[in-house]
Motif scaffolding. Structure first.
Motif, PDB file in Angstrom:
ATOM      1  N   HIS A 172      26.264  34.261  48.490  1.00  0.00           N
ATOM      2  CA  HIS A 172      27.144  34.905  49.469  1.00  0.00           C
ATOM      3  C   HIS A 172      27.760  36.183  48.899  1.00  0.00           C
ATOM      4  O   HIS A 172      27.844  37.210  49.594  1.00  0.00           O
ATOM      5  N   THR A 173      28.156  36.145  47.645  1.00  0.00           N
ATOM      6  CA  THR A 173      28.783  37.303  47.012  1.00  0.00           C
ATOM      7  C   THR A 173      27.801  38.459  46.889  1.00  0.00           C
ATOM      8  O   THR A 173      28.153  39.623  47.094  1.00  0.00           O
ATOM      9  N   GLN A 174      26.544  38.148  46.560  1.00  0.00           N
ATOM     10  CA  GLN A 174      25.530  39.204  46.473  1.00  0.00           C
ATOM     11  C   GLN A 174      25.291  39.861  47.831  1.00  0.00           C
ATOM     12  O   GLN A 174      25.095  41.072  47.915  1.00  0.00           O
ATOM     13  N   ALA A 175      25.340  39.049  48.888  1.00  0.00           N
ATOM     14  CA  ALA A 175      25.144  39.602  50.230  1.00  0.00           C
ATOM     15  C   ALA A 175      26.369  40.402  50.681  1.00  0.00           C
ATOM     16  O   ALA A 175      26.237  41.473  51.275  1.00  0.00           O
ATOM     17  N   LEU A 176      27.561  39.901  50.353  1.00  0.00           N
ATOM     18  CA  LEU A 176      28.800  40.561  50.768  1.00  0.00           C
ATOM     19  C   LEU A 176      29.078  41.827  49.961  1.00  0.00           C
ATOM     20  O   LEU A 176      29.598  42.814  50.473  1.00  0.00           O
ATOM     21  N   LYS A 177      28.716  41.775  48.676  1.00  0.00           N
ATOM     22  CA  LYS A 177      28.960  42.885  47.754  1.00  0.00           C
ATOM     23  C   LYS A 177      30.428  43.324  47.756  1.00  0.00           C
ATOM     24  O   LYS A 177      30.764  44.504  47.900  1.00  0.00           O
ATOM     25  N   ALA A 178      31.305  42.329  47.572  1.00  0.00           N
ATOM     26  CA  ALA A 178      32.741  42.634  47.567  1.00  0.00           C
ATOM     27  C   ALA A 178      33.518  41.471  46.990  1.00  0.00           C
ATOM     28  O   ALA A 178      33.109  40.300  47.104  1.00  0.00           O
ATOM     29  N   GLU A 179      34.610  41.817  46.335  1.00  0.00           N
ATOM     30  CA  GLU A 179      35.598  40.799  45.967  1.00  0.00           C
ATOM     31  C   GLU A 179      36.505  40.571  47.171  1.00  0.00           C
ATOM     32  O   GLU A 179      36.503  41.349  48.122  1.00  0.00           O
ATOM     33  N   THR A 180      37.280  39.494  47.117  1.00  0.00           N
ATOM     34  CA  THR A 180      38.134  39.160  48.263  1.00  0.00           C
ATOM     35  C   THR A 180      39.526  38.757  47.775  1.00  0.00           C
ATOM     36  O   THR A 180      39.833  38.828  46.584  1.00  0.00           O
ATOM     37  N   GLN A 181      40.330  38.319  48.730  1.00  0.00           N
ATOM     38  CA  GLN A 181      41.680  37.852  48.428  1.00  0.00           C
ATOM     39  C   GLN A 181      41.658  36.674  47.462  1.00  0.00           C
ATOM     40  O   GLN A 181      42.597  36.483  46.684  1.00  0.00           O
ATOM     41  N   THR A 182      40.592  35.898  47.488  1.00  0.00           N
ATOM     42  CA  THR A 182      40.537  34.686  46.664  1.00  0.00           C
ATOM     43  C   THR A 182      39.351  34.682  45.703  1.00  0.00           C
ATOM     44  O   THR A 182      39.007  33.636  45.161  1.00  0.00           O
ATOM     45  N   LEU A 183      38.733  35.823  45.484  1.00  0.00           N
ATOM     46  CA  LEU A 183      37.565  35.862  44.601  1.00  0.00           C
ATOM     47  C   LEU A 183      37.624  37.096  43.704  1.00  0.00           C
ATOM     48  O   LEU A 183      37.756  38.221  44.175  1.00  0.00           O
ATOM     49  N   GLU A 184      37.507  36.858  42.389  1.00  0.00           N
ATOM     50  CA  GLU A 184      37.461  37.929  41.403  1.00  0.00           C
ATOM     51  C   GLU A 184      36.181  37.768  40.591  1.00  0.00           C
ATOM     52  O   GLU A 184      35.853  36.668  40.113  1.00  0.00           O
ATOM     53  N   LEU A 185      35.424  38.866  40.442  1.00  0.00           N
ATOM     54  CA  LEU A 185      34.154  38.832  39.725  1.00  0.00           C
ATOM     55  C   LEU A 185      34.300  39.413  38.327  1.00  0.00           C
ATOM     56  O   LEU A 185      34.972  40.429  38.135  1.00  0.00           O
ATOM     57  N   LYS A 186      33.637  38.774  37.356  1.00  0.00           N
ATOM     58  CA  LYS A 186      33.599  39.261  35.977  1.00  0.00           C
ATOM     59  C   LYS A 186      32.171  39.114  35.467  1.00  0.00           C
ATOM     60  O   LYS A 186      31.545  38.056  35.637  1.00  0.00           O
ATOM     61  N   ALA A 187      31.656  40.160  34.819  1.00  0.00           N
ATOM     62  CA  ALA A 187      30.279  40.098  34.309  1.00  0.00           C
ATOM     63  C   ALA A 187      30.169  39.091  33.162  1.00  0.00           C
ATOM     64  O   ALA A 187      29.351  38.165  33.210  1.00  0.00           O
ATOM     65  N   ALA A 188      30.973  39.281  32.106  1.00  0.00           N
ATOM     66  CA  ALA A 188      31.008  38.359  30.953  1.00  0.00           C
ATOM     67  C   ALA A 188      29.646  38.171  30.307  1.00  0.00           C
ATOM     68  O   ALA A 188      29.341  37.109  29.766  1.00  0.00           O
TER      69      ALA A 188
END
Length: 495
Positions: free
Chosen positions: A12-28
């Motif tokens: 879903h995140t790959q399709a949305l291509k965005a962070e949200t109010q409840t989602l934070e992305l980190k490469a790590a």
């Protein structure tokens, strides 16, 4: 979260291509991020919490890169959680997909009494964050205080106001109030007035409280100039838009006095600045006047703001704002939602009360029944008027109530063709009145509208555009010497 749910989240995140109010992305991919404190704080300080998703590189078009080492990553994330106050306890989920490891850390939202959650290394004032969209922003000093106030049950309405002596209060109003309190309470009647004042929060150790000042002072704004209400009628849909004559406001007033005086004068302002529609029932032929906004709902919105606004020292310089736009009515009061109450619970659950002494006093004065019926009343009144549901917004320290007009033709259409014919009578009368040249003020007086720019913009300019009224000085439309003359008969205009 299960591994399957984590896989779905990645897709879903790959399709949305965005962070949200409840989602934070980190490469790590090269190691654990060293500064997770801001996000740990912001997620912990919202009811729904949030998810840290490791293994997605936002900078590379949300490519799934996987983490460097899932076990070591969880260890370092846990260490950073341990540096938060109160401690943050993440829930981890791991997934191996296409030979790459992914990790999610679910951060639960903390109870209101435990907030704000902050990074201990920075302290409460600098280490507390709030989530706004996909960003972590530092909490304001007021936002931090609001949690402290709820946790410690501060009652700002009963803080003593040393500069306010009893001589500055309206003794007759105070005596009448005490009489209402004693009615039906024989035990209370046995106490002296000063004892009743102490018992009911009107005084503390003989000093009048803020509640006494707001309810019974001869001039509360002498002590607190900004504990008032500012009311404006705006010639547009946003503050700053100008009317046809360059005016910023169609009407502008500072409303002062006690809470009950502010309530009545604010209602008078609304009555003065909204349109009144005449509706004719096609079945009975009976006429009925209907306001743009149901005044019962308007009254509840203003009353709620007066009772439930924040009266702490942090908001003493902020008045309640009442704004009439072309498309909506708003009341903005200092202080967001209090305690555990959420927007979706308004009018459905019994809330914590920020100012209990004021709430009880307003009930005793007969202004409200104090049974949490204000918001249900707003909803019912707007529904009966065929208008959209009221909107409620908590904007980081400001609570907003908004009534929107919706489709302004719906009421007239629902009433049938007789109402439409009646709506045209104002136009016909205005055209007859302008059979001789008329000034702006004369037209406003004829229409019974105190705001001259509003009268011209709403009733005259549409007729000018249709060629039914002509200007004496068309090249100078804003000239004070301008006169308006009908160029067509009322009969032809109504066809």
């Amino acid at each position: 979260m299960t591994p399957v749910e984590l896989e779905n989240l990645i897709t879903h995140t790959q399709a949305l291509k965005a962070e949200t109010q409840t989602l934070e992305l980190k490469a790590a991919a090269q190691g654990c991020p060293s500064r997770l404190y801001d996000t740990l704080s912001s997620f912990s300080n919202q009811d729904e919490g949030g998810i840290l998703l490791f293994g997605i590189d936002e900078q590379r078009d949300f490519t799934p890169v996987g983490v460097y080492n899932a076990q070591d990553l969880m260890k370092h994330v846990t260490e950073q959680c341990g540096q938060m106050t109160p401690l943050v306890r993440p829930v981890f989920t791991t997934l191996l997909k296409d030979g790459k490891a992914f990790v999610s850390a679910e951060i639960p939202g903390m109870d209101v009494t435990d907030r704000p959650c902050f990074y201990a290394g920075k302290g409460r004032l600098k280490g507390s964050y709030v989530r706004v969209g996909d960003a972590d922003q530092p909490m304001t000093e007021y936002e931090i205080y609001s949690y402290e106030a709820f946790r410690r049950k501060y009652q700002d309405d009963i803080r003593p106001i040393e500069q306010a002596g009893w001589s500055t209060l309206d003794k007759d109003s105070l005596e009448q109030y005490l009489g209402k309190l004693k009615a039906g309470r024989p035990h209370l009647s046995r106490l002296k007035p000063e004892e009743i004042c102490e018992l009911t929060g009107l005084s503390r150790e003989g000093i009048p409280t803020l509640a006494s000042v707001l309810l019974f002072s001869l001039f509360p704004q002498g002590h607190f100039p900004q504990l008032c209400l500012t009311a404006v009628s705006v010639p547009g849909t946003e503050v700053g838009q100008l009317g046809p004559e360059g005016e910023r406001f169609l009407d502008n007033r500072r409303v002062e006095g006690t809470l009950t005086q502010i309530l009545e004068e604010a209602l008078a302002f609304v009555r003065k600045n909204i349109r009144i529609k005449t509706i004719i029932d096609p079945e009975t032929g009976k006429r009925a006047d209907r306001e743009e906004y149901p005044l019962t709902a308007v009254r509840e919105a203003i009353l709620n703001a007066l009772i439930h606004r924040d009266y702490s020292i942090h908001t003493e310089g902020m008045p309640i704002q009442l704004l009439l736009f072309e498309d909506r009515f708003e009341v903005r009061s200092p202080g967001g939602l209090y305690g555990r109450l959420r927007i979706d619970q308004l009018g459905k659950v019994q809330p914590d009360t920020r100012n209990p002494v004021l709430a009880v006093a307003i009930e005793a004065l007969g202004e409200t029944e104090n049974r949490y019926s204000g918001i249900p009343t707003m909803r019912r009144e707007l529904a009966q008027a065929g208008m959209p549901e009221p909107e409620f917004r908590d904007e980081r320290g400001t609570f907003v109530v908004c009534f929107r007009k919706g489709d302004q033709t719906s009421i007239q259409e629902a009433a049938g063709p007789a109402a439409a014919r009646d709506a045209g009578t104002v136009e016909e009368k205005l055209l007859r009145f302008c059979a001789v040249p008329r000034s702006r003020q004369e037209i406003a007086d004829f229409l019974g509208i105190t705001s001259v720019p509003y009268a011209i913009k709403t009733h005259v300019m549409p007729l000018v555009e249709r060629g039914l009224i002509t200007l004496s000085l068309p090249e100078k439309p804003r000239s004070p010497r301008q006169r308006f003359t009908a160029s067509s008969s009322p009969t032809s205009s109504s066809r």
